[in-house]
Design a protein around this motif. Structure first.
Motif, mmCIF file in Angstrom:
data_model
loop_
_atom_site.group_PDB
_atom_site.id
_atom_site.type_symbol
_atom_site.label_atom_id
_atom_site.label_comp_id
_atom_site.label_asym_id
_atom_site.label_seq_id
_atom_site.Cartn_x
_atom_site.Cartn_y
_atom_site.Cartn_z
ATOM 1 N N UNK A 1 -24.417 -114.006 -33.252
ATOM 2 C CA UNK A 1 -23.842 -113.347 -33.812
ATOM 3 C C UNK A 1 -25.347 -111.334 -33.455
ATOM 4 N N UNK A 2 -26.335 -112.068 -33.262
ATOM 5 C CA UNK A 2 -27.479 -111.125 -32.953
ATOM 6 C C UNK A 2 -26.775 -110.407 -31.163
ATOM 7 N N UNK A 3 -27.475 -109.418 -30.614
ATOM 8 C CA UNK A 3 -27.388 -109.522 -29.590
ATOM 9 C C UNK A 3 -28.900 -107.929 -29.285
ATOM 10 N N UNK A 4 -28.422 -109.039 -27.738
ATOM 11 C CA UNK A 4 -29.657 -107.915 -26.634
ATOM 12 C C UNK A 4 -28.803 -106.829 -25.573
ATOM 13 N N UNK A 5 -29.820 -105.854 -25.853
ATOM 14 C CA UNK A 5 -28.737 -104.516 -25.070
ATOM 15 C C UNK A 5 -29.784 -104.999 -23.575
ATOM 16 N N UNK A 6 -28.965 -103.678 -22.860
ATOM 17 C CA UNK A 6 -30.266 -102.832 -21.635
ATOM 18 C C UNK A 6 -31.051 -102.706 -22.211
ATOM 19 N N UNK A 7 -31.690 -102.599 -22.652
ATOM 20 C CA UNK A 7 -32.883 -102.366 -23.068
ATOM 21 C C UNK A 7 -34.132 -103.535 -22.885
ATOM 22 N N UNK A 8 -33.252 -104.692 -22.819
ATOM 23 C CA UNK A 8 -34.159 -105.887 -22.606
ATOM 24 C C UNK A 8 -35.302 -106.260 -23.356
ATOM 25 N N UNK A 9 -35.496 -106.169 -24.390
ATOM 26 C CA UNK A 9 -36.772 -106.077 -25.585
ATOM 27 C C UNK A 9 -37.069 -107.299 -25.587
ATOM 28 N N UNK A 10 -38.046 -107.795 -26.113
ATOM 29 C CA UNK A 10 -38.576 -109.278 -25.996
ATOM 30 C C UNK A 10 -38.088 -109.264 -27.951
ATOM 31 N N UNK A 11 -36.600 -109.502 -28.364
ATOM 32 C CA UNK A 11 -36.580 -109.609 -29.382
ATOM 33 C C UNK A 11 -37.644 -111.244 -29.839
ATOM 34 N N UNK A 12 -38.084 -110.972 -31.259
ATOM 35 C CA UNK A 12 -38.339 -112.312 -31.891
ATOM 36 C C UNK A 12 -37.443 -112.946 -32.956
ATOM 37 N N UNK A 13 -37.747 -114.651 -33.434
ATOM 38 C CA UNK A 13 -37.185 -115.278 -33.993
ATOM 39 C C UNK A 13 -37.859 -115.728 -35.084
ATOM 40 N N UNK A 14 -37.979 -116.478 -36.119
ATOM 41 C CA UNK A 14 -39.023 -116.602 -36.879
ATOM 42 C C UNK A 14 -37.780 -117.675 -37.711
ATOM 43 N N UNK A 15 -39.159 -118.488 -38.634
ATOM 44 C CA UNK A 15 -38.416 -119.529 -39.677
ATOM 45 C C UNK A 15 -38.818 -119.188 -40.834
ATOM 46 N N UNK A 16 -37.914 -119.487 -41.789
ATOM 47 C CA UNK A 16 -38.481 -119.218 -43.747
ATOM 48 C C UNK A 16 -39.138 -120.646 -43.698
#
Length: 170
Positions: free
Chosen positions: A91-106
């Motif tokens: 559902x989420x997206x990465x793009x050409x910026x190639x940022x280091x998108x993080x993730x987490x748990x509740x």
């Protein structure tokens, strides 16, 4: 500990005896700190750079985010049977910026979240894999997210130079 490829994200396991890393080789490595240089497990399945890893509150599972536009939950218990990838979220997206998108748990492990290049914060239910929230507001890529330890509040950080605190239903 030396990896043959660039490392983009790391975390400890719950006992601190293992280090978990992800990088540009699309592979998650679980290292034994006591036996330096020893990779105990290689978790394969992502098809692009791993940008974030996060240990579940109970220490049994690992959440990973990748430029392949998937989040994965891996069973990292010592004697996990066979295939360690137990769930895949999209559902989420990465793009050409190639940022280091993080993730987490509740804090209770019932939800996971990830930043997205589409300027939204995504929150999924870990059991049903449904997207519970797609929170707007940022004007740039959402690079990092975290759940408040006690309150139903999300924290997000963006390339737009802002931090947002957003309330969610608990």
């Amino acid at each position: 500990l030396e990896s043959p490829y660039q490392v983009t994200t790391v975390c400890f396991n719950d006992t601190g005896e293992q280090v978990i890393s992800g990088g540009i080789d699309n592979e998650i490595k679980i290292w034994d700190v006591r036996k330096q240089q020893q990779v105990m497990h290689r978790l394969r399945g992502h098809t692009d750079t791993i940008t974030g890893v996060s240990l579940s509150p109970d220490g049994s599972y690992l959440l990973s985010n990748s430029v392949d536009n998937t989040l994965r939950i891996w069973d990292i218990r010592p004697y996990a049977p066979g295939e360690r990838c137990v769930k895949i979220f999209q559902g989420h997206q990465h793009n050409f910026e190639k940022n280091l998108l993080r993730c987490s748990w509740s804090p209770d492990g019932s939800k996971i979240s990830a930043g997205s290049a589409d300027r939204h914060v995504y929150i999924w239910d870990t059991t049903s894999r449904r997207i519970l929230y797609k929170l707007p507001g940022h004007n740039g890529s959402v690079n990092d997210v975290d759940f408040h330890p006690k309150e139903p509040v999300m924290l997000s950080a963006s390339s737009d130079k802002t931090l947002y605190l957003g309330e969610i239903e608990d």
